[in-house]
Design an enzyme around this catalytic site. Structure first.
Site, PDB file in Angstrom:
ATOM      1  N   GLU A  20      45.449  39.564 106.602  1.00  0.00           N
ATOM      2  CA  GLU A  20      46.481  39.631 105.576  1.00  0.00           C
ATOM      3  C   GLU A  20      47.823  40.060 106.160  1.00  0.00           C
ATOM      4  O   GLU A  20      48.877  39.550 105.764  1.00  0.00           O
ATOM      5  CB  GLU A  20      46.060  40.580 104.455  1.00  0.00           C
ATOM      6  CG  GLU A  20      44.934  40.051 103.580  1.00  0.00           C
ATOM      7  CD  GLU A  20      45.324  38.794 102.808  1.00  0.00           C
ATOM      8  OE1 GLU A  20      46.530  38.525 102.650  1.00  0.00           O
ATOM      9  OE2 GLU A  20      44.407  38.074 102.362  1.00  0.00           O
ATOM     10  N   TYR A  29      50.619  43.586  97.153  1.00  0.00           N
ATOM     11  CA  TYR A  29      49.784  42.396  97.331  1.00  0.00           C
ATOM     12  C   TYR A  29      48.666  42.659  98.332  1.00  0.00           C
ATOM     13  O   TYR A  29      47.491  42.359  98.058  1.00  0.00           O
ATOM     14  CB  TYR A  29      50.614  41.193  97.802  1.00  0.00           C
ATOM     15  CG  TYR A  29      49.723  40.156  98.436  1.00  0.00           C
ATOM     16  CD1 TYR A  29      48.910  39.358  97.643  1.00  0.00           C
ATOM     17  CD2 TYR A  29      49.611  40.041  99.825  1.00  0.00           C
ATOM     18  CE1 TYR A  29      48.036  38.450  98.200  1.00  0.00           C
ATOM     19  CE2 TYR A  29      48.742  39.138 100.395  1.00  0.00           C
ATOM     20  CZ  TYR A  29      47.952  38.339  99.585  1.00  0.00           C
ATOM     21  OH  TYR A  29      47.074  37.462 100.147  1.00  0.00           O
ATOM     22  N   ASP A  84      49.932  36.151  95.739  1.00  0.00           N
ATOM     23  CA  ASP A  84      50.781  35.777  96.864  1.00  0.00           C
ATOM     24  C   ASP A  84      51.613  34.566  96.430  1.00  0.00           C
ATOM     25  O   ASP A  84      51.619  34.185  95.248  1.00  0.00           O
ATOM     26  CB  ASP A  84      49.953  35.493  98.115  1.00  0.00           C
ATOM     27  CG  ASP A  84      49.152  34.200  98.043  1.00  0.00           C
ATOM     28  OD1 ASP A  84      49.050  33.604  96.936  1.00  0.00           O
ATOM     29  OD2 ASP A  84      48.608  33.777  99.081  1.00  0.00           O
TER      30      ASP A  84
END
Length: 347
Positions: free
Chosen positions: A42, A125, A143
């Site tokens: 990520e 996020y 996202d």
């Protein structure tokens, strides 16, 4: 209110058959994944494509297979391994986060969003993505791909970035209590492969019957984006000093743009930068300048080179690096462009 109960069911069924195979993912239905691999992927994927991240992720996980190994990494080695991936503050935060997880959490990532958000480099996020994908927690993961899918599903006409609160609320409405991690990844996949920015494949979309933008015949009209502002332009000079098959490299200051990275000496980057080479001499200029685009500005960099005596740099902060090993120097893309421009000219 638009009925949403069947959206997650249809999307998860599609994901079970069409999920992308990615090196950091568990199979659909696993409901959990290695938190280290989820976190690392990520961070790498922030503003970076899957195709660009894959080789870096595989290299990192071979070299540093878990968070404890990464916490022990030498910062210069990590920055060199990150070179070319861009947005280098991510790499510094990566190391800081790994060290906190190792020292304060015994090598185990916390499983809830609030605790994750305290860690360096982890925002709303990323915390939601780790909680959902790595720990199976229900979390609202939004996202850029999810943002686009949801804006189209509900034909959200408020322009970005003001629409983000409305988009998150809508995403919350369709996020299931079970398989939230799979749902988040299914939404990402849908945005990446079907509900694309241009030319979305609406006929293949498992949610086309639910999609207000599709029903209106205008899927690419969403999300509504603000008018693009012109990107400022800056200029600068970069200098290549060569001696006996070696080039002089410096280490950029730890804070600031490309902080802590190996680089070629450079001027300040400004509208009209001062011309002040590291040493006096008859500098040769590479014909075409290097153009490189950062997030907030475009840089036009004039490249110059000079053969010098090695003792000219005695006492200066830097190192002589073998030119035939430039690929191992870990130069950021900007300076790698400059290096190749010089080497092609003086070969």
């Amino acid at each position: 209110m638009k009925q949403t109960s069947g959206i997650s069911v249809r999307l998860l069924a599609h994901y079970d058959s069409h999920a992308r195979t990615l090196p950091w993912r568990s199979a659909p239905g696993a409901n959990a994944a290695d938190p280290y691999r989820v976190w690392l992927s990520e961070i790498m994927l922030q503003q970076t494509t899957v195709a660009a991240v894959k080789p870096y992720f595989e290299k990192f996980t071979v070299r540093w297979p878990d968070v404890m190994a990464l916490a022990d990494a030498d910062e210069a080695e990590l920055m060199a391994a990150w070179a070319g991936l861009g947005y280098y503050a991510r790499a510094r935060n990566l190391l800081a986060c790994a060290r906190i997880v190792a020292k304060e959490h015994g090598g185990d990532f916390p499983a809830n969003e609030a605790a994750l958000r305290v860690l360096p480099g982890i925002g709303a996020y990323t915390a939601a993505a780790i909680a959902a994908i790595a720990f199976g927690k229900r979390a609202v993961v939004v996202d850029a791909n999810v943002e686009r899918v949801v804006a189209r599903l509900f034909a959200i006409g408020t322009p970005l970035p003001q629409a983000r609160t409305e988009i998150r609320t809508a995403t919350d409405r369709i996020t299931p209590d079970m398989r939230a991690g799979d749902f988040a990844q299914a939404m990402m996949d849908l945005g990446a492969t079907v509900c694309t920015v241009r030319n979305p494949l609406c006929a293949l979309c498992p949610l086309n019957a639910d999609c207000a933008a599709y029903a209106a015949g205008d899927p690419t009209g969403f999300p509504v984006k603000p008018a693009r502002k012109a990107r400022p332009e800056r200029h600068g000079y970069v200098w290549w000093m060569q001696n006996d098959g070696h080039v002089w490299l410096i280490r950029r200051p730890g804070k600031g743009l490309l902080g802590g990275m190996r680089a070629l000496p450079t001027s300040a980057w400004d509208k009209e930068p001062d011309y002040a080479p590291p040493i006096a001499g008859q500098w040769n200029r590479v014909a075409a300048p290097i153009v490189h685009v950062f997030t907030h500005f475009a840089l036009n960099l004039q490249v110059e080179w000079l053969h010098i005596e090695r003792d000219c740099m005695t006492g200066q902060a830097g190192e002589w690096w073998p030119i035939d090993a430039m690929n191992d120097a870990g130069l950021p893309t900007l300076f790698a462009k400059a290096a190749w421009a010089v080497m092609e000219e003086i070969a």
